[in-house]
Scaffold this motif. Structure first.
Motif, PDB file in Angstrom:
ATOM      1  N   CYS A  26      -7.623   0.285   6.343  1.00  0.00           N
ATOM      2  CA  CYS A  26      -8.009  -0.926   5.616  1.00  0.00           C
ATOM      3  C   CYS A  26      -8.898  -1.765   6.518  1.00  0.00           C
ATOM      4  N   ILE A  48       0.861  -1.182   0.000  1.00  0.00           N
ATOM      5  CA  ILE A  48       0.000   0.000   0.000  1.00  0.00           C
ATOM      6  C   ILE A  48       0.897   1.231   0.000  1.00  0.00           C
ATOM      7  N   TYR A  70      -7.871   6.451   1.953  1.00  0.00           N
ATOM      8  CA  TYR A  70      -6.844   7.379   2.432  1.00  0.00           C
ATOM      9  C   TYR A  70      -7.484   8.633   3.015  1.00  0.00           C
ATOM     10  N   VAL A  91      -3.812   5.542   5.943  1.00  0.00           N
ATOM     11  CA  VAL A  91      -4.587   4.627   5.112  1.00  0.00           C
ATOM     12  C   VAL A  91      -5.286   3.649   6.036  1.00  0.00           C
ATOM     13  N   THR A 136     -10.071  -3.064  11.660  1.00  0.00           N
ATOM     14  CA  THR A 136      -9.743  -1.881  10.873  1.00  0.00           C
ATOM     15  C   THR A 136      -8.292  -1.520  11.154  1.00  0.00           C
ATOM     16  N   GLU A 171     -12.274   5.080  -2.876  1.00  0.00           N
ATOM     17  CA  GLU A 171     -11.780   3.941  -2.109  1.00  0.00           C
ATOM     18  C   GLU A 171     -11.577   2.750  -3.033  1.00  0.00           C
ATOM     19  N   CYS A 228      -9.878  -0.286   1.380  1.00  0.00           N
ATOM     20  CA  CYS A 228      -8.872   0.641   1.894  1.00  0.00           C
ATOM     21  C   CYS A 228      -9.195   2.043   1.400  1.00  0.00           C
TER      22      CYS A 228
END
Length: 487
Positions: free
Chosen positions: A158, A146, A234, A156, A206, A254, A232
């Motif tokens: 995920c 990533i 940002y 980030v 998460t 996303e 994921c």
């Protein structure tokens, strides 16, 4: 999507069934953007989270939930302030009733979120080399890299919403340190990660990775492991300090995916701009043989004055809001083809469960977007013209072959939805005639004998939801800066 916005309990891979199973399946639903899942997720958040949240947190979460549970609000999307209906009227029934538009009016906090600690930003800047099968990994292991190529330092997130479904995803190549309950798991209340970047949804996992601009992190999916209904997203560091979106992406781009066991399943994935466009994303999967599937959503600036760059409501990062966030609220709780409250631009844009679960309701959503696709200054038209391989609305895996979208023609249901469909007709398939010779209600009769009314959406030869078979290899996810967003 995620948490408040639809990372649900469904683990069905991807937004389409495997090849050969598409036609005639009972409801084909998107695992991450399913409206009913959204509502269930919101209910669980209300039950689990309110007791432990501080007053400011409660206000912010309630604001998101109110928009979410509004029948037409869904993910709260938008086109532009004052965009109105965009000139797209779906016809049929009572026709399209305009709804008041405009982005949600949620104030942006000016100070940091209470109870948060200073972030710990990792600055591991590495050049990603061309893929070569790694001999230091167990055969069938998939590395996920990533990368933060966005405009600033950020975090980030995920998400894996299914409890313990990420036990076989690891922080190290030796597959000894699972991500679940790790230092990066912000779904653990009071954890270091949660206090730095915000608390994720209880249950599931998460992850929060603080990455400097240009930084990257690697995860490792064991050969027998997987990651169902993952995603994921940002968030830049400055907006995260004010309001964390650890509980789910809002008003932003996303990437969504389901990863199945190596050698026995696939890597199902897509980029989603259903919330809005807050940056670019690429996701590529290369298997152990070197075969690569590319997916890119890095659009250039839109044309005209219909779309605008605006601060994300209540959060503040720059974004272009999608149609669903600008056309007001849908008040249709139970589908009625002749009801004015069910036949508004707001309902067609959001396409909540009351519409999407009914063939006629979903058809009118599809017809609404088929018309918008013809306008390059509209949200979906812009992304399509920009060749962004992404969803612009919730059911965007298929496109209508024309603006009638499979109704009103020879051997098709009537345009006004007066034709009775067979019992159990799948809402997706019968909303537009995906496939040919689908059974009608009368025995021996068929619809769409002259061809389908919709087809798989392809952008530069790539479907919006590719599903290459998984054989070890590498997944590369990169969050990309769109300079024009910050001008």
């Amino acid at each position: 999507m995620a948490s408040l916005f639809g990372f649900g309990e469904r683990s069905t891979p991807g937004r389409r069934p495997p090849p050969g199973e598409a036609e005639g399946r009972a409801e084909m639903q998107r695992p991450l953007v399913n409206m009913r899942t959204r509502e269930r997720a919101a209910e669980s958040v209300i039950t689990c989270c309110i007791g432990s949240m501080k007053v400011v947190g409660i206000i912010l979460v309630f604001a998101g939930i109110i928009m979410l549970l509004h029948p037409g609000g869904g993910n709260t999307y938008t086109l532009v302030p004052g965009a109105g209906g965009g000139g797209a009227s779906s016809g049929g029934g009572s026709g399209s009733t305009p709804s008041p538009g405009g982005p949600p009016n949620i104030p942006i906090p000016t100070g940091p979120e209470p109870g948060r600690s200073s972030p710990d930003i990792s600055c591991q800047r590495t050049t990603i080399p061309p893929f070569q099968k790694r001999t230091d990994l167990a055969d069938g292991t998939t590395e996920m890299i990533i990368v933060n190529n966005e405009f600033s330092d950020g975090v980030v997130f995920c998400r894996g919403p299914v409890e313990n479904s990420m036990n076989r995803v690891f922080l190290d190549k030796g597959l000894t340190q699972t991500v679940v309950k790790s230092e990066f798991d912000c779904s653990v209340p009071g954890s270091k990660s949660a206090t730095m970047y915000g608390e994720g949804v209880p249950g599931g996992t998460t992850l929060a990775f603080g990455l400097c601009k240009g930084g990257s992190v690697s995860l490792y999916v064991a050969p027998d492991g997987g990651w169902p209904s993952g995603a994921c997203w940002y968030q830049d560091l400055e907006s995260n300090k004010r309001v964390s979106i650890a509980k789910g992406p809002q008003y932003m781009s996303e990437v969504e995916f389901t990863i199945e066991a190596s050698g026995r399943g696939a890597v199902w994935y897509d980029m989603s701009s259903v919330e809005g466009v807050s940056g670019g994303i690429t996701m590529n999967y290369t298997d152990d043989t070197g075969k690569t599937q590319h997916d890119v959503a890095v659009p250039g600036r839109f044309q005209g004055d219909r779309l605008k760059v605006v601060p994300a409501p209540g959060i503040g990062f720059p974004t272009v809001l999608s149609d669903k966030n600008t056309l007001g609220s849908c008040t249709c709780n139970v589908w009625d083809k002749d009801s004015a409250e069910c036949n508004s631009d707001a309902c067609y844009a959001g396409c909540p469960g009351s519409l999407v679960d009914n063939p006629c309701g979903q058809h009118r959503c599809r017809k609404f977007y088929a018309q918008l696709y013809q306008d390059p200054t509209s949200y979906c038209g812009w992304l399509y013209q920009a060749q962004a391989q992404t969803y612009c609305w919730a059911m965007d895996e298929w496109q209508c072959v024309d603006q009638n979208c499979g109704y009103g023609g020879n051997n098709q249901p009537a345009a006004d939805c007066s034709t009775e469909l067979p019992d159990g007709a799948a809402a997706n398939t019968y909303s537009c005639g995906h496939g040919s010779n689908l059974p009608a209600r009368e025995p021996g009769q068929f619809f769409w004998t002259d061809g389908p009314g919709c087809k798989d959406k392809m952008v530069v030869g790539v479907p919006t939801n590719p599903a290459p078979p998984r054989f070890g290899g590498r997944i590369l996810i990169s969050f990309e800066n769109l300079p024009w967003l910050h001008e």
